[in-house]
Design a protein around this motif. Structure first.
Motif, PDB file in Angstrom:
ATOM      1  N   GLU A  39       0.827  -1.212   0.000  1.00  0.00           N
ATOM      2  CA  GLU A  39       0.000   0.000   0.000  1.00  0.00           C
ATOM      3  C   GLU A  39       0.857   1.255   0.000  1.00  0.00           C
ATOM      4  OE1 GLU A  39      -0.370  -2.458   2.357  1.00  0.00           O
ATOM      5  OE2 GLU A  39      -2.139  -3.432   1.524  1.00  0.00           O
ATOM      6  N   ASP A  40       2.098   1.144   0.470  1.00  0.00           N
ATOM      7  CA  ASP A  40       2.968   2.320   0.568  1.00  0.00           C
ATOM      8  C   ASP A  40       3.850   2.515  -0.669  1.00  0.00           C
ATOM      9  OD1 ASP A  40       1.913   2.742   3.078  1.00  0.00           O
ATOM     10  OD2 ASP A  40       3.518   1.637   4.093  1.00  0.00           O
TER      11      ASP A  40
ATOM     12  N   ASP B 243       4.795   3.738  -4.116  1.00  0.00           N
ATOM     13  CA  ASP B 243       4.335   4.829  -4.981  1.00  0.00           C
ATOM     14  C   ASP B 243       4.403   4.364  -6.430  1.00  0.00           C
ATOM     15  OD1 ASP B 243       3.532   7.317  -5.912  1.00  0.00           O
ATOM     16  OD2 ASP B 243       5.562   8.146  -5.843  1.00  0.00           O
ATOM     17  N   THR B 244       3.248   4.232  -7.065  1.00  0.00           N
ATOM     18  CA  THR B 244       3.219   3.823  -8.479  1.00  0.00           C
ATOM     19  C   THR B 244       2.978   5.046  -9.334  1.00  0.00           C
ATOM     20  OG1 THR B 244       0.858   3.337  -8.337  1.00  0.00           O
ATOM     21  CG2 THR B 244       2.389   1.510  -7.934  1.00  0.00           C
ATOM     22  N   GLU B 245       3.695   5.130 -10.412  1.00  0.00           N
ATOM     23  CA  GLU B 245       3.563   6.272 -11.312  1.00  0.00           C
ATOM     24  C   GLU B 245       3.000   5.866 -12.625  1.00  0.00           C
ATOM     25  OE1 GLU B 245       7.113   8.615 -11.473  1.00  0.00           O
ATOM     26  OE2 GLU B 245       7.533   8.144  -9.398  1.00  0.00           O
TER      27      GLU B 245
END
Length: 82
Positions: free
Chosen positions: A77-78, A80-82
């Protein structure tokens, strides 16, 4: 779950494999459980079954969970997807 004597399974294995896609079939010998017939609807189901029962994979999952409990690693959950 359905119980079927071994003698019936031997006579019509194809039918019971199809049935096993939706429910486990307990194979009995002399009225006692002797095995389980598990069917797969797809190759993906087969792959999932193999992972769920692979001791190496399960060990790695437990190690990863232990690392997270110890405050190491990053939770999905932490990320960071771009």
């Amino acid at each position: 779950m359905k119980e079927v004597p071994l003698s019936e399974i031997k006579d019509d294995l194809s039918r019971y494999l199809r049935e096993a896609e939706t429910q486990e079939i307990i194979i009995t010998r002399h009225g006692r459980p002797a095995g389980v017939l598990i069917g797969f609807e797809s190759e993906e189901d087969w792959f999932d079954y193999r992972l769920e029962h692979d001791p190496r994979f399960l060990r790695r999952i437990e190690q990863a969970r232990g690392s997270l409990r110890a405050g190491q690693g990053v939770r999905l959950e932490d990320v960071d997807t771009e």
